[in-house]
Structure formats: structure tokens, C-alpha cells
Design a protein around this motif. Sequence first.
Motif, PDB file in Angstrom:
ATOM      1  N   TYR A 161       0.811  -1.216   0.000  1.00 16.07           N
ATOM      2  CA  TYR A 161       0.000   0.000   0.000  1.00 16.07           C
ATOM      3  C   TYR A 161       0.851   1.276   0.000  1.00 16.07           C
ATOM      4  CZ  TYR A 161      -3.468   3.518   1.232  1.00 16.07           C
ATOM      5  OH  TYR A 161      -4.244   4.642   1.231  1.00 16.07           O
ATOM      6  N   LYS A 165       1.062   3.824  -3.204  1.00 21.17           N
ATOM      7  CA  LYS A 165       0.642   5.209  -2.945  1.00 21.17           C
ATOM      8  C   LYS A 165       1.713   6.180  -3.417  1.00 21.17           C
ATOM      9  CE  LYS A 165      -1.167   8.116   0.819  1.00 21.17           C
ATOM     10  NZ  LYS A 165      -2.540   8.255   0.297  1.00 21.17           N
ATOM     11  N   THR A 278      -5.107   4.085  -5.546  1.00 23.17           N
ATOM     12  CA  THR A 278      -4.252   3.432  -4.558  1.00 23.17           C
ATOM     13  C   THR A 278      -5.012   2.330  -3.829  1.00 23.17           C
ATOM     14  OG1 THR A 278      -2.904   5.415  -4.229  1.00 23.17           O
ATOM     15  CG2 THR A 278      -2.883   3.794  -2.472  1.00 23.17           C
ATOM     16  N   SER A 279      -6.224   2.636  -3.391  1.00 24.94           N
ATOM     17  CA  SER A 279      -7.034   1.652  -2.671  1.00 24.94           C
ATOM     18  C   SER A 279      -7.408   0.482  -3.560  1.00 24.94           C
ATOM     19  CB  SER A 279      -8.306   2.326  -2.136  1.00 24.94           C
ATOM     20  OG  SER A 279      -9.161   1.384  -1.508  1.00 24.94           O
ATOM     21  N   THR A 282      -4.549  -1.837  -4.541  1.00 32.06           N
ATOM     22  CA  THR A 282      -4.158  -2.650  -3.392  1.00 32.06           C
ATOM     23  C   THR A 282      -5.115  -3.812  -3.183  1.00 32.06           C
ATOM     24  OG1 THR A 282      -3.153  -0.721  -2.324  1.00 32.06           O
ATOM     25  CG2 THR A 282      -3.666  -2.598  -0.909  1.00 32.06           C
ATOM     26  N   SER A 283      -6.409  -3.576  -3.316  1.00 26.10           N
ATOM     27  CA  SER A 283      -7.368  -4.665  -3.129  1.00 26.10           C
ATOM     28  C   SER A 283      -7.194  -5.722  -4.215  1.00 26.10           C
ATOM     29  CB  SER A 283      -8.802  -4.125  -3.102  1.00 26.10           C
ATOM     30  OG  SER A 283      -9.149  -3.508  -4.313  1.00 26.10           O
ATOM     31  N   TRP A 286      -4.061  -7.782  -3.361  1.00 29.08           N
ATOM     32  CA  TRP A 286      -4.380  -8.657  -2.221  1.00 29.08           C
ATOM     33  C   TRP A 286      -5.141  -9.900  -2.681  1.00 29.08           C
ATOM     34  CZ3 TRP A 286      -9.633  -8.335   0.153  1.00 29.08           C
ATOM     35  CH2 TRP A 286      -9.806  -9.271   1.182  1.00 29.08           C
ATOM     36  N   TRP A 447      -8.724  -4.388   7.307  1.00 31.58           N
ATOM     37  CA  TRP A 447      -8.885  -3.209   6.463  1.00 31.58           C
ATOM     38  C   TRP A 447      -9.534  -2.087   7.238  1.00 31.58           C
ATOM     39  CZ3 TRP A 447      -7.858  -2.420   1.127  1.00 31.58           C
ATOM     40  CH2 TRP A 447      -7.243  -3.509   0.495  1.00 31.58           C
ATOM     41  N   LYS A 454      -8.168   0.948   3.246  1.00 30.61           N
ATOM     42  CA  LYS A 454      -6.760   0.599   3.113  1.00 30.61           C
ATOM     43  C   LYS A 454      -6.415  -0.447   4.155  1.00 30.61           C
ATOM     44  CE  LYS A 454      -4.872   4.287   6.094  1.00 30.61           C
ATOM     45  NZ  LYS A 454      -3.930   5.429   6.133  1.00 30.61           N
ATOM     46  N   GLY A 458      -0.590  -2.183   5.796  1.00 34.45           N
ATOM     47  CA  GLY A 458       0.053  -1.797   4.546  1.00 34.45           C
ATOM     48  C   GLY A 458       0.064  -2.884   3.486  1.00 34.45           C
TER      49      GLY A 458
END
Length: 466
Positions: A161, A165, A278-279, A282-283, A286, A447, A454, A458
Motif C-alpha cells: 500500500y 501510494k 491506490t485503494s 491494493t485490493s 491482495w 482493512w 486501506k 500496509g
Amino acid sequence: MATLAPHQPAEFAPTHWTEGNPTDADLAHIPGERGWPIVGNTFKMLADPHAMARRMVETYGPVYKNHAFGGWNIALIGADANELVLFDRQKLFSSEQGWGPILDQLFPRGLMLMDFDHHRADRRALSIAFKPEPMRHYSGALNRGIARQVEAWGAGPMRFYPSIKELTLDLAADSFIGIDWGPEADKINTAFIDMVQASVAPVRKPLPFTQMKRGVDGRKFLVDYFTAETHRRRAEGGGQDMFSQFATAEYEDGSLMPVDEVVDHMNFLMMAAHDTITSSATSLVWLLAKHPEWQEKLRQEVEAVTGGADANGKPRDLAYEDLGKFELTEMAFKEALRHIPPVPSMPRRALREFEYGGYHIPAGSHVGINIHYVHHDEAHWDDPYAFDPLRFTPDKVKARHKYAWVPFGGGAHMCLGLHFAYMQVKILMAQLLPRYRIELTDGDPDWQAWPIPKPKDGLKIELRRL
């Protein structure tokens, strides 16, 4: 996620956002709960907003009131509610008065804080920045910047994360503003970070040493910078970066957009694009780390479309013309946005009274929809907590309620930059997956659900060189 009341405690709220709010008696017929004295349900919502939303719906049904953050909010839950509020056929709802109390000190007059004719005129003028030729230019900048940074990450453990970012901020300096990375870009990035953090600070006045003061100072820096740059780019004829496109944007009558409005739009869209991408990136990472079979399917698609590594063994760039060929990648991204929508709820304010779900909603009510809840509603999604990108095959999309999946909003306020978001994430996958295998190192992260999701740790992953 239960929708947060858009106004703040009275001592911090501008008076024009609270004038005309319905009284307790006006809302007495709507089920719900006040919670604790003074603070209401604020802390319960912050602790676990998704669990609270489920409990409220199970207890009170899909229309309920909740007292938090200094006032009443009426939650309208379901795909039909999403359609009512987002499509807004009857122009019942103000986005400006919904988001304004949260954002107007830092991001005034952004597209999300405009209504009706003003919003339509500015959106049409700004859409020039997302036409094919500027988008082609952005794709080149994104390929260069993402390839350079993803290669620099190297194999080994990392927290994804904060790394993505930093990368999205650097990409914004290049693609959005058209400046080289360096001290100037660092100052701009710092100002944006301060503004975004201040947008959810509990103290809403810019008192010394507060986050809001840092945010207001960051806004002043950016207003000064973008104002001078707008004049310069107009005089010199602009360029292909997004800011230059905005600086020369014209209304239908051929007049240029006022400089202060250009500046406010640039501030807002930089913030919106940076934090939401960014969010969502990241998801997706993941979920691909959790599901290596899908990670491999996307890797094979990347190599089939781009042609694999070049003569130097490096992944090839994703050509602008080939973006549409990333079909599985797009479906996986849509499924990640369903699991963790980057904007979990959306506030509005009712301009006139209306009826919904058997309830009379008074004019002036702060209302909101719950995107996260609907994205996990078994009425629309089989096994909603499973990761299944094939939910987004064309036949399944056609058979589903159009407003059961709304990570980019809908109606007149549909995200202007959604195609840019798809492009950036596809290019990220094109550069990341051929280089590395992604593995989780500490299991699933917790989260932080709000304001933009987020992972609290991280997202700890391991990149293994292929």
C-alpha cells in the motif's frame, strides 16, 4: 458500510450545511437509533461500519436513521436505492450539500461538489482531458513510470500500500501535471497528502498544529502553484498532460473556464484519482495473492497480449490499442472493486421531500447509500464474499440489476476518470505480473473501512522474481 452523516458536530460545521435540517419530530416515523448522548453512534461506526450496517438493516430494514457525527442521517439500502439517488431522475438530491461539509474547506467546487447545470457544463468542458489522444499520451507516461518503479521494487518482502501510494503520486506528477519527478513534485505530493488527511480530521477548524491547518496550508500552496501554471500554459499553448487540457478547457460557447475553477478542479481530481486508485490497486493485488490460480490466468493474458519479454528480458509495454484485450484482467479488477469499493458510501441531501420504501423523507434530510453493503447483498451476488471474476461476464452483467455494482457512482456524477483508472491498473498488471509472483506473508490484513479503504498493516507481500 453504514452511510456517515455528512455534517460534523455543530461547533465545527458551517451553518449553511445545517440550516433547515429536519427535527427529531420530523423523523420520528423512520426507524433507527440515536445511540449514546452527544456522540450518538459515531464510535460504533468507526469501529466496524460494515458490521453496524448489517445490524441496522437486520434490525430496522433497508430504510433507517442513524445519529452520528452530530446529526441524523437516513440510510437508503439496496440497488433500487442506489438507482434512485445516483440516477436522480427528479433532481431530488444535492451532491454539493452532501459532500460539502466534508470537503469544502479543502476541495471546493470539485465536480463532486457541483449540482445540475453547473456540474453538466464543467463536466463537459473537462471531458476533453479524457479523449483518445490525451489518453494515449497518459498511457505512455504510465508505462514508463510504472515499469521503472516496479522494476526498482525488486524481489523480496514489501508493504504494497505505501509503495503503490508513492507510485501513484509520482505518476500524477508526470501524467496529470506534466512535470519531471524532483523537488517540485515532492512539494506538490506533500501538499496533496496533507489535504487528503485533513479532509477526515476530527477538528474542522485550521487551528495551529492541527491536521486541518496543514491541509489548509497545503491547499494554499497548490492554489498558488496551479494558478500561476494555468496562466503560463494558456500563454504557451498548453500540452498533452491532464492539467494542460484543463487549463485550456472551454465551455460550449467557446469561453475559457475561469482560472480559479480550473485550479479547484485540478485539486479535486488529483485527490480523487490518487486515493481511489491506490485503494483499488491494493485490493486487486491482495486478492490475486490470495488466489494464485487467478494470478496465473492474468499473467498468461498479459503475456498473450503484449507478446512477453523483449530482447532484454523486460516485459513489454501495454499499447493503448490493446487495453480492451485485457478481458480477464478487467473482470478481476471489477471483482476487486466489488469486494472493496474505494468509496464505500455516498452522502446526499434531499432538496425536496420524497417517498421511498414506504417512508416519507422530509426535505433537508441528509441521506446516503451504502455501496459496500449492496456489493455483498445475496439478493444480487451468489456467495458474495468469494472471489469470482467470472461474475462480470457480459451475460451475467446483463442479467443483474444495473445499480448492484456502482464503485464509480452512476448517473450524472459517474466518475469522469473511470477509464483512466482501468488503464492505470491494467498497465500495472502488465508490468508487475510478468516480473514477479505475488504472495501474502502475514495472511489477510485487517482493512480500515473509511473514508477510503486501506489495509492497516500496509498489505505485507513477498515479490518472487519469475
